[in-house]
Design a protein around this motif. Sequence first.
Motif, short mmCIF file in Angstrom:
data_model
loop_
_atom_site.label_atom_id
_atom_site.label_comp_id
_atom_site.label_asym_id
_atom_site.label_seq_id
_atom_site.Cartn_x
_atom_site.Cartn_y
_atom_site.Cartn_z
N MET A 57 0.86 -1.25 -0.04
CA MET A 57 0.07 0.03 0.04
C MET A 57 0.89 1.14 0.03
N GLY A 58 2.17 1.10 0.23
CA GLY A 58 2.97 2.30 0.09
C GLY A 58 2.87 3.26 1.24
N ARG A 59 2.42 2.77 2.38
CA ARG A 59 2.44 3.83 3.44
C ARG A 59 3.29 3.17 4.81
N ASP A 60 3.53 4.16 5.43
CA ASP A 60 4.45 4.04 7.02
C ASP A 60 3.42 3.90 8.02
N ALA A 61 3.18 2.53 8.50
CA ALA A 61 2.30 2.35 9.55
C ALA A 61 2.57 2.90 10.78
N ALA B 250 -2.24 4.45 -5.19
CA ALA B 250 -1.52 3.07 -4.63
C ALA B 250 -0.93 3.58 -3.37
N SER B 251 -0.76 4.95 -2.95
CA SER B 251 -0.08 5.21 -1.71
C SER B 251 -1.25 5.48 -0.61
N VAL B 252 -2.30 5.28 -0.78
CA VAL B 252 -3.48 5.55 0.32
C VAL B 252 -4.00 4.03 0.33
N GLY C 68 0.57 8.43 6.71
CA GLY C 68 -0.40 7.72 5.48
C GLY C 68 -1.69 8.08 5.97
N VAL C 69 -2.39 7.80 4.61
CA VAL C 69 -3.75 8.18 4.39
C VAL C 69 -4.70 6.87 4.57
N ASP C 70 -5.57 6.96 5.39
CA ASP C 70 -6.62 5.99 5.32
C ASP C 70 -7.95 6.56 4.70
N ALA C 71 -8.26 6.09 3.38
CA ALA C 71 -9.39 6.61 2.84
C ALA C 71 -10.70 5.75 3.14
N VAL C 72 -11.64 6.20 3.90
CA VAL C 72 -12.65 5.54 4.38
C VAL C 72 -14.09 5.92 3.69
N ALA C 73 -14.61 4.77 3.02
CA ALA C 73 -16.03 4.84 2.51
C ALA C 73 -16.97 3.91 3.11
#
Length: 147
Positions: A1-5, A84-86, A37-42
Amino acid sequence: MGRDASGPRVVVGVDGSPDSHAALRWAVRYAGLVGGGVDAVASWELPGAYGWSAPAVDSDFDEETARQALAQELTDVLGAEGAASVRALVVRGNAVDVLLRAAEGAEVLVVGSRGRGGFARALLGSISQHVAQHASCPVVIVRPEVL
């Protein structure tokens, strides 16, 4: 996911509206500034699930359809590399409840000023107003960019 947790987590609500697209772009820019990092929530739910009648729904709409719609929306708004980074999260439930739970422990919760539902003339949407009053982290309410 390309993000640093391990870095700050930025949560953004996405519902397909121009306001949520502006919020998504803002969240990605902010996360880049703070190394997060970004969490996009739907969220998705069946109309009528909370006791009031609603028009008939497309019986083919389900969680997988919601996941595909969110993935496409992220690509449309951010491009393939940005999407891809989200981290895309689709959660069944009431949008307010879903966003408040997702934002627990986050650096910030980002939402658009108005979404798909509600009254068109409202200055602040009911979801953005509710999360601003009840979130456990700071909330940023983004208005759409004006051309």
